[in-house]
Structure formats: C-alpha cells, structure tokens
Design a protein around this motif. Structure first.
Motif, PDB file in Angstrom:
ATOM      1  N   THR A   1       0.858  -1.197   0.000  1.00 40.96           N
ATOM      2  CA  THR A   1       0.000   0.000   0.000  1.00 40.96           C
ATOM      3  C   THR A   1       0.890   1.241   0.000  1.00 40.96           C
ATOM      4  O   THR A   1       2.056   1.190   0.354  1.00 40.96           O
ATOM      5  CB  THR A   1      -0.895   0.036   1.245  1.00 40.96           C
ATOM      6  N   GLY A   2       0.319   2.314  -0.334  1.00 37.48           N
ATOM      7  CA  GLY A   2       1.047   3.581  -0.274  1.00 37.48           C
ATOM      8  C   GLY A   2       1.876   3.831  -1.504  1.00 37.48           C
ATOM      9  O   GLY A   2       2.023   2.974  -2.384  1.00 37.48           O
TER      10      GLY A   2
ATOM     11  N   THR B   1       2.946   4.914  -5.042  1.00 35.15           N
ATOM     12  CA  THR B   1       2.235   5.037  -6.305  1.00 35.15           C
ATOM     13  C   THR B   1       1.175   3.969  -6.485  1.00 35.15           C
ATOM     14  O   THR B   1       0.447   3.980  -7.460  1.00 35.15           O
ATOM     15  CB  THR B   1       3.204   4.940  -7.484  1.00 35.15           C
ATOM     16  N   ILE B   2       1.104   3.058  -5.571  1.00 32.34           N
ATOM     17  CA  ILE B   2       0.166   1.948  -5.755  1.00 32.34           C
ATOM     18  C   ILE B   2      -1.262   2.433  -5.579  1.00 32.34           C
ATOM     19  O   ILE B   2      -2.189   1.941  -6.204  1.00 32.34           O
ATOM     20  CB  ILE B   2       0.468   0.837  -4.723  1.00 32.34           C
ATOM     21  N   ASN B   3      -1.419   3.418  -4.732  1.00 32.58           N
ATOM     22  CA  ASN B   3      -2.777   3.798  -4.379  1.00 32.58           C
ATOM     23  C   ASN B   3      -3.318   4.965  -5.171  1.00 32.58           C
ATOM     24  O   ASN B   3      -4.172   5.688  -4.696  1.00 32.58           O
ATOM     25  CB  ASN B   3      -2.820   4.166  -2.894  1.00 32.58           C
TER      26      ASN B   3
ATOM     27  N   MET C   1      -5.517   6.856  -7.906  1.00 30.73           N
ATOM     28  CA  MET C   1      -6.766   6.620  -8.605  1.00 30.73           C
ATOM     29  C   MET C   1      -6.797   7.492  -9.842  1.00 30.73           C
ATOM     30  O   MET C   1      -6.336   8.633  -9.821  1.00 30.73           O
ATOM     31  CB  MET C   1      -7.951   6.985  -7.718  1.00 30.73           C
TER      32      MET C   1
ATOM     33  N   GLU D   1     -14.541   1.905  -9.702  1.00 27.87           N
ATOM     34  CA  GLU D   1     -15.111   1.851  -8.358  1.00 27.87           C
ATOM     35  C   GLU D   1     -16.603   2.101  -8.419  1.00 27.87           C
ATOM     36  O   GLU D   1     -17.041   3.091  -9.011  1.00 27.87           O
ATOM     37  CB  GLU D   1     -14.449   2.916  -7.481  1.00 27.87           C
TER      38      GLU D   1
ATOM     39  N   ASN E   1      -8.614   2.290  -9.959  1.00 33.29           N
ATOM     40  CA  ASN E   1      -7.260   2.198  -9.451  1.00 33.29           C
ATOM     41  C   ASN E   1      -6.286   2.170 -10.632  1.00 33.29           C
ATOM     42  O   ASN E   1      -6.570   1.572 -11.671  1.00 33.29           O
ATOM     43  CB  ASN E   1      -7.127   0.913  -8.617  1.00 33.29           C
TER      44      ASN E   1
ATOM     45  N   VAL F   1      -2.041   2.046 -11.736  1.00 35.63           N
ATOM     46  CA  VAL F   1      -0.629   1.902 -11.371  1.00 35.63           C
ATOM     47  C   VAL F   1       0.187   2.213 -12.612  1.00 35.63           C
ATOM     48  O   VAL F   1      -0.013   1.601 -13.662  1.00 35.63           O
ATOM     49  CB  VAL F   1      -0.319   0.467 -10.888  1.00 35.63           C
TER      50      VAL F   1
ATOM     51  N   PRO G   1      -4.180  10.829  -5.474  1.00 32.55           N
ATOM     52  CA  PRO G   1      -4.168   9.784  -4.455  1.00 32.55           C
ATOM     53  C   PRO G   1      -5.596   9.453  -4.026  1.00 32.55           C
ATOM     54  O   PRO G   1      -6.509  10.260  -4.204  1.00 32.55           O
ATOM     55  CB  PRO G   1      -3.393  10.405  -3.288  1.00 32.55           C
ATOM     56  N   ALA G   2      -5.738   8.247  -3.476  1.00 35.37           N
ATOM     57  CA  ALA G   2      -7.084   7.815  -3.093  1.00 35.37           C
ATOM     58  C   ALA G   2      -7.636   8.721  -2.018  1.00 35.37           C
ATOM     59  O   ALA G   2      -6.916   9.155  -1.121  1.00 35.37           O
ATOM     60  CB  ALA G   2      -7.015   6.381  -2.581  1.00 35.37           C
TER      61      ALA G   2
END
Lengths: 209, 643
Positions: free
Chosen positions: A12-13, A15-17, A19, A92, A104, A106, A176-177
């Motif tokens: 988590t955290g 660049t993975i998260n 949107m 989503e 999401n 990446v 970011p989310a």
C-alpha cells in the motif's frame, strides 16, 4: 537454500494507491479544429503538444475467468523515452453522483526490453494500436485528443489504418485515493466544452460484449 | 358725363394684313394693302350713283368718314358702308362701355358729394348682435376642447420622444457595459456561471500551484440616474474581488544590523504611497491588477516561509507573522516581510513616525517576483508533458530514473535543490558584499591621497557576481607606475583578487581583510614606482624585494624595499616601504663627501674615494613634492650631477 520471503500483504502507499478519474467523449474529424482552439483557450498557456504513441495490450489468462490486463505504451515521436506500463483496475462502484469514472491505476516506467519481459512472464499480446493527436493540460488535469489507428501487420507501425472518422477525447486526473474534489473540477471543465463535445463517464465493463 | 374729358377707346385688330400665301419655308406673304387711289376706286365701285339724295347725305357722311378710314382699319369701313347701326358688331361693346362709364361717373359723383359731408353722410351698417354673439361659456369650452386635443397630440409626441431617448440611453449604457465587458475580456479570463460572470485573476493558468481560487465577479453598475451628473470615474462595470486580496501589497527586503532585541518582530506594516494610475486605465483594471499583485506577493511569501521552516540551515531562519528573518553574515540581519495594507488603514497613518531611511532593496523584491514567475514557467514547460501520452506529468529526466536505475545521488542532483529563500539570501549576500567592498575602497580613496586608488566597476554583473578593477597610481606618474592593477571578483561570500602578475588571492567577506590587502598593495606600489622611475631617470636598480625579511615586522602584509644607484654610481637610494611603518629613504654618498674620512694606509689610490660610503637617512616629511614619486624624482634629480 530458502527462497527469499515474499510479502503476502498487499503493498500500500506510494504510487500503488493512485486513482484515475476519467471522462471520455468523441468528436468528428470536422470538429477537431474548433475543439483544439477551445482547448487552447481554456487550458494552461503552453505550446500545443502533439504525440504519436504505440500501445500494446497484454493479457495474462489465469485459471479464473477474468484475465489480467496490462497496457504497454511507447512514444513513436520520442523514441528514447522509456516505455510506460499501466494497470487499470475495475471502476469503483461508488455513489452514482460521482461525476467521473474512478479506478485504481498503477503507472510504471520501463526500459525498452518491456515486451520481451512481458512475454517471458507469460503475458500474451492481445491487440495493439497507434494513437496520435494532441495533449493539453490544465493544472492537474490532462486532456488528450487522439486518433486511433489499427495496425495491419503486427509489429509494423508505419502501415496503419484509421479505425473511425472521429477523435477520442479523454480528460483524466491522477490523484491519491480519497481526494474526491477533483471530480467537481472535472465536471465544471467538461461543462465548458459542452456544445463541442460531451464528456461523460463511460463504464468499460458495459462496453464489452 | 358733363365736364369730364372724353374717354378715348382704342380698338386694335389682331391681324393687320391678310395672309396671301404661306411659302414652304414658313414665310408669309401678305396681301399688300390697297393704296389710297385703289381704295377709292374700290369704294367708288360700290357706290350706286343711281340712288337718291338720301344716299347723298350718307355719301357726304360717308366721305368725311372716308377720310377717317385711312386712319382706321378695313373692318370698320365695312361696317360704316352698310349704314345699319343695329348690325354694327361693336355696338354691344359700346353700350357696355357706355353703361360702365355711366356707373363710374355716378359713383364718382356720389363720392365727391359724400366727401363734402354736407348733403350726404356715410353710416355703418349695424350688425345684428344677438344673431352673431355666442355665450362665453361655450367659447371657453370649445377653446378648451381644441386646446386639449392639441395638447394631447403634443404630449403623445413628447412621450414617444422621451421614451426613445430613454431607450437610447439605456442602450448606450448597456452598450457601454458591453463594450467595457469586451475590453475586460480582452485582458482577463472570464466565464459565465449561471447568470453570473466570474473571472480568474490567479496565476494558475500560468503555472502556479498556489491553492487560492482567485475568482472575481463582474457586476453591472448601470442603475445610476443619468439625469444627475455622472461622477468623474463612473464606469458601467464593476468588479468584486475576494476580500483577502483587498488593498495592495509588496514584499519588503531589507538588510539591517542585527537588532539587539527580538521584541517587536512581525509588526512591519509600513506602506508606501500607491503608484499613480495612468490616465485612461479603468478602475476595474487597477483593482484587478492590485489584487493579482497581492496574490503573487502572498504566494511568494508562502513559498519563502515554507522553505524557511523546512530547509535546514546552520543558522535557522525565524518566521514571525509577516516577517522572515535570517542571518546572511554575522552581525547582519536580512528581513523579508509581506506588507499588505487594505484601504482603511490609510487613515491610521497619523502616527508621527520619522520617515526612516529607506533600506528597502527594490532589486531583491523585483528578483523575487521574477523568480516566482520563472518557477511558474517551469511548471508549464513542455519538459513536463509525458511521452507516451498516458504517462503521468513529471519531469522528463525523472521518468528515466526507474528504467535507468538511478541512485539517490543522481536523483538528488536532478532535483532542484535550491529554493526561493536560498536564492534570495545568496543574492542579498552578494549585494551586501558588493556595497561593502565599494564602501571600503571609497573610504580608502578618500583617506589616503598618495598613492591614489581608482575603482572601475563593470556595468554588466550577475546576480551572484560582480567585478571591479582597482588601480593604484601616483598622481602625475600614471603612465610610468602602473604595476599594481587588481581585478576583484566579488562573489556571494568571498572576494577573489587577481593580480596583474598572475597571483590569485581569495579574501573572505571580512571588511578588514580587504582593507589590509589594499593597504599592503599601496605600499608595494610605492616601491614599484621607485623601480619604474629609476628606469626612466637612468638609475640602475641594484636590488628589489616585495617582501623583505629585515626590519620590524609589519602587522599588515610585508614591507618591500628597493635600492637604486645613480647613473655614475656615486649615489644610491634605498627605500623601504611598509604598510604600517611607512617609508624610509636612505641615501648613500660617495666616500669623498663624508666629513669624517678614516685615514688608512690600506687605501692608497684616490679613485677609491669615489665609491659609495656611509648612508644617511632623508627626512622624507620635509622633502618637497606633493607625492612620494615626485619627491623621489626630485631627489634623484638632485643627486644626478649636471654634466
């Protein structure tokens, strides 16, 4: 010798998260000039940027039903730029009042050996196409007006055939989310383009046949 | 009828002569009138001589009439020949005329009688009053009605006219509003939201990342009464700017000696008079520009304070309210403050403050603005645009960091590691160092007359570097003694001195170092000058040293010395010059001139008495001459015997 431990927990955290908020629309070829003029006026004051990209879509068919999709894209106008690998998750399903499509996302930059690497990993190329057009920017929003062309001979990007008589217009923001205020800005921007092009959220899952 | 003269009536016929023939070209040929004899003959033919005496009378009557016929027209003669008065065609005319004449005579007689008023009098014919008199009420009513109709017509016309004028004015106001709106739109970004017109005065479309929305609203100001006098600065368009951008602001950058107490920090609210607006600029333009300036100043200050807090430096920066204080040099304080004043505070300027000397460094304020705009521009450069198009925004080189496996050092070198605050502090340091260097050189130049020090500052400088060329010369001997030329490169914290002979010396920011260095150079100059002078005068240089190891130790630099001998070798002058100890000049005389000559048996030849012997010091201060080199020249001249 033991294999190095693999973390089971998802990463988590960073660049993975991120949107991606997306709005899409299209215009006919005749309306392109007026759309470009309008975008030039509404967006940040920069020289208009053109691009020519070649995108390959890779699938990994697992045992489950849904294949895993990765998009690899390289620039034909800037051959020395690194490849760009992208994963887009499912949109989503939030409240219907959200104005843009949220999914999401990446993004990873990769070297030029990306296609071979993906092949080695087990991905198979599903389809490829060439996109060329114009890019605009307004703050954090990116507006891409592109023409998609089909590649007739696989691997040969010179020999292309246009897919349609229109241009695809995409408005997307990477955030970011959790930041939901971007969709309001996107909607107000889309309002300003209203008579020329209608940007709306198009659910890709509903498009598939 | 009686007594009045006979009225003569003339009758003329239209056609005098009969037309005999009309020629083809239109000319008429008349029958020639009968001559008298022909006439007579014609008439005689008509007379019937066979008739009686009645006819004779007629003939007699006809004869006198015959004579008259020559005067009269032929038609008349036809009438009288027939002698039938009832068939005379002019009879009715004659009768009418006669009756008219009778009437006129009667009227004339009556009038003449009436004029005498004795026998006849004129009386007006009385009108029947009752028949022609209408009651006054009816008259009034009829007059009123007619006037009313007329008035109504006029009123209708006037109403139409005033309506059209009002419409024109309203149109003009609208047009004015629209034309003002057009002018506004040509310079500012506007958009329509609902029925409101909003605008954007922030720098976001120019690359700023400041989160202020910068939205202003355009208002119509067309409700005023046009009949009243318009105010001087009336504008049909008004703008409403956000309340926190009201008034005007500027960033004050100043360097002061370090304040002993930190008590009253953060209260800088000095205000300078707002610049005069150019004639012809609209009020909204002035307002919007001022608001945009306030926004930019706020952004600059926010960026500076963020960096002041985040960046770690040896001496931490203090951020208090609207002031950032840092120490560029020990004992010195740089303060950057945001001075924002809204309009109301102008009245509060009654406090009798002494106008402090303006230590505001306008150049640095301008540089701050420029650097901010530079930063904005970088955000918008095409280096940021991604290729391929689906990649996120970011610098082109950072995208390569992943595939090329950059390490931390390389990434660090890619990123901009100098923020706005650091840049401005460096610039302030440089400005301060430069001004202090100039002050040092100037104070030396004013204090010391011999030798002279000249400074030539270069016009083109960098924000971090300036240069000055310092020449040390003696007055009157500039061409001869020009060996000390220094090029000073003033940097941010150091001064680099390049000597003419190639030596490079690096001085720190201390004022004393530069002063000491210049003083030592000045003393060296004197000795160099003697060396050059000797060449000109023909004297021989016996020894020369820039840094002698003999004599008292100088606290600043080193002493230098030179020894020169006269052309015939009899005299020698030794000069030792030190920055602190001053100059010492000794002259060596030939042995023959000394009074006490030790008699000795060793020296037998007289020629040995020409050798140089003891030396004596010169009272240099009593020497004549305005500067050292002049004195030296005089001394040399005095010691060179005339041939």
């Amino acid at each position: 010798m033991e294999a190095p431990p693999v973390t089971v927990m998802p990463v988590t955290g960073g660049t993975i998260n991120m949107m991606e908020y997306l709005l899409q629309g299209s215009v006919y070829d005749q309306a392109l000039e007026s759309l470009l003029h309008r975008l030039r006026g509404l967006c940040d004051n920069m020289e208009p940027e053109t691009f020519t990209d070649h995108e390959l879509v890779y699938l990994l068919k697992g045992q489950q039903g849904n294949p895993f999709i990765l998009r690899a894209r390289r620039s034909l106008s800037h051959p020395t730029s690194p490849w760009h690998l992208r994963y887009l998750g499912q949109p989503e399903v939030g409240d219907k009042s959200r104005h843009a499509l949220v999914r999401n996302c990446v993004d990873v930059a990769a070297s030029h050996s990306l296609p071979e690497f993906l092949n080695e990993m087990g991905f198979r190329m599903d389809h490829e196409f060439v996109a060329n057009g114009h890019m605009f920017r307004k703050g954090a929003m990116k507006i891409v007006v592109s023409k998609l062309s089909r590649i007739l001979v696989p691997g040969n990007t010179e020999n292309t055939e246009r897919l349609s008589l229109s241009y695809l217009v995409e408005l997307n923001v990477l955030a970011p989310a959790g930041q939901d205020n971007m969709s309001d800005d996107m909607r107000s921007f889309a309002e300003q383009l209203k008579p020329l092009v209608h940007l709306e959220k198009i659910d890709p899952s509903k498009q598939r046949h | 009828m009686s007594g009045c003269p006979a009225v003569r009536v003339s009758i003329e016929s239209t056609c005098e002569k009969q037309v005999q023939e009309v020629a083809l070209d239109g000319t008429e040929t008349y029958v020639p009138p009968l001559s008298m004899s022909q006439n007579l003959a014609k008439l005689a033919q008509r007379i019937d001589f066979s008739q009686g005496s009645d006819s004779e009378e007629e003939v007699i009557e006809g004869e006198p009439r015959d004579r008259e016929w020559t005067k009269q027209e032929p038609e008349e003669e036809e009438g009288t020949v027939k002698f039938q008065p009832s068939l005379w065609p002019w009879d009715s005319v004659r009768n009418n005329l006669r009756s008219a004449l009778t009437e006129m005579c009667v009227l004339h007689d009556v009038l003449s009688v009436v004029k005498e008023k004795k026998y006849m009098a004129l009386d007006p014919v009385s009108q029947d009053l009752t028949a022609s008199k209408t009651p006054q009420v009816f008259q009034l009513i009829s007059k009123k009605k007619s006037l009313g109709t007329a008035a109504q017509l006029l009123l209708k016309g006037a109403e139409k006219l005033s309506k059209s004028v009002a419409e024109n004015q309203e149109n003009r106001r609208q047009r004015d509003f629209n034309s003002e709106l057009l002018r506004l739109r040509s310079q500012w970004k506007l958009r329509k939201v609902g029925d409101k017109i909003l605008g954007d005065l922030s720098y976001r479309s120019a690359g700023s990342l400041f989160p202020h929305h910068g939205t202003f609203e355009v208002l119509k100001n067309t409700d005023i009464d046009l009949d009243k006098k318009l105010p001087e600065d009336y504008c049909p368009l008004d703008v409403q700017i956000p309340s926190d951008l009201d008034g005007s602001a500027y960033i004050k950058v100043s360097i002061q000696k370090q304040a002993p107490d930190i008590g009253d920090l953060g209260t800088v609210a000095l205000f300078r008079r707002p610049p005069k607006t150019k004639a012809g600029t609209q009020q909204w333009h002035v307002k919007l520009e001022a608001a945009q300036n306030v926004l930019l100043c706020k952004e600059i200050f926010a960026q500076l304070s963020r960096e002041a807090v985040q960046i770690k430096s040896q001496i931490p920066h203090i951020v208090v309210k609207n002031q950032i204080i840092s120490q560029p040099f020990p004992g010195l304080q740089l303060s950057i403050s945001l001075c924002h004043s809204t309009g109301e505070k102008k009245n509060h300027r009654a406090s009798p403050e002494k106008p402090k000397p303006d230590d505001h460094l306008y150049v640095l304020e301008h540089n701050l603005h420029q650097m901010m705009r530079e930063f904005h521009k970088q955000q918008l450069s095409s280096v940021v645009m991604p290729h391929p198009a689906s990649a996120p925004f970011g610098h082109k080189r950072m995208r390569l960091a992943g595939p090329m496996a950059y390490d931390k050092a390389e990434i660090f070198s890619l990123q901009q590691n100098e923020g706005l605050l650091e840049k401005i502090i460096k610039q302030a340091k440089h400005i301060f160092l430069r001004s202090r260097t100039a002050r040092t050189i100037d104070s030396l130049a004013s204090r010391i007359e011999d030798p002279q020090i000249q400074a030539h500052w270069s016009n083109i400088n960098d924000v971090y570097e300036s240069s000055v060329k310092v020449l040390i010369t003696s007055q009157g001997y500039e061409q001869i003694c020009k060996s000390i030329q220094l090029q000073l490169n003033i940097g941010v914290e150091q001064i680099r001195v390049v000597h003419r002979d190639g030596r490079v010396v690096t001085l720190s920011h201390q004022e004393q170092e530069l002063q000491d260095f210049l003083l030592s150079q000045m003393s060296q100059h004197q000795v160099h000058a003697v060396q050059q002078l000797a060449k000109v005068m023909g004297w021989h240089v016996l020894s020369f040293s820039n840094h002698v190891g003999l004599g008292p130790v100088e606290s600043i630099g080193n002493a230098s010395a030179v020894t020169v001998a006269s052309p015939n070798g009899e005299y020698a002058i030794s000069v030792r010059n030190g920055p602190e100890s001053g100059c010492k000049v000794l002259v060596q005389f030939p042995r023959s001139q000394t009074k006490e000559l030790p008699k000795s048996d060793v020296i037998q030849d007289a020629k040995w008495s020409h050798l140089r012997g003891p030396s004596k010091e010169v009272h240099w201060s009593r020497m004549e001459g305005r500067n050292f080199v002049y004195k030296m020249e005089l001394l040399m001249a005095a010691l060179t015997p005339c041939p």
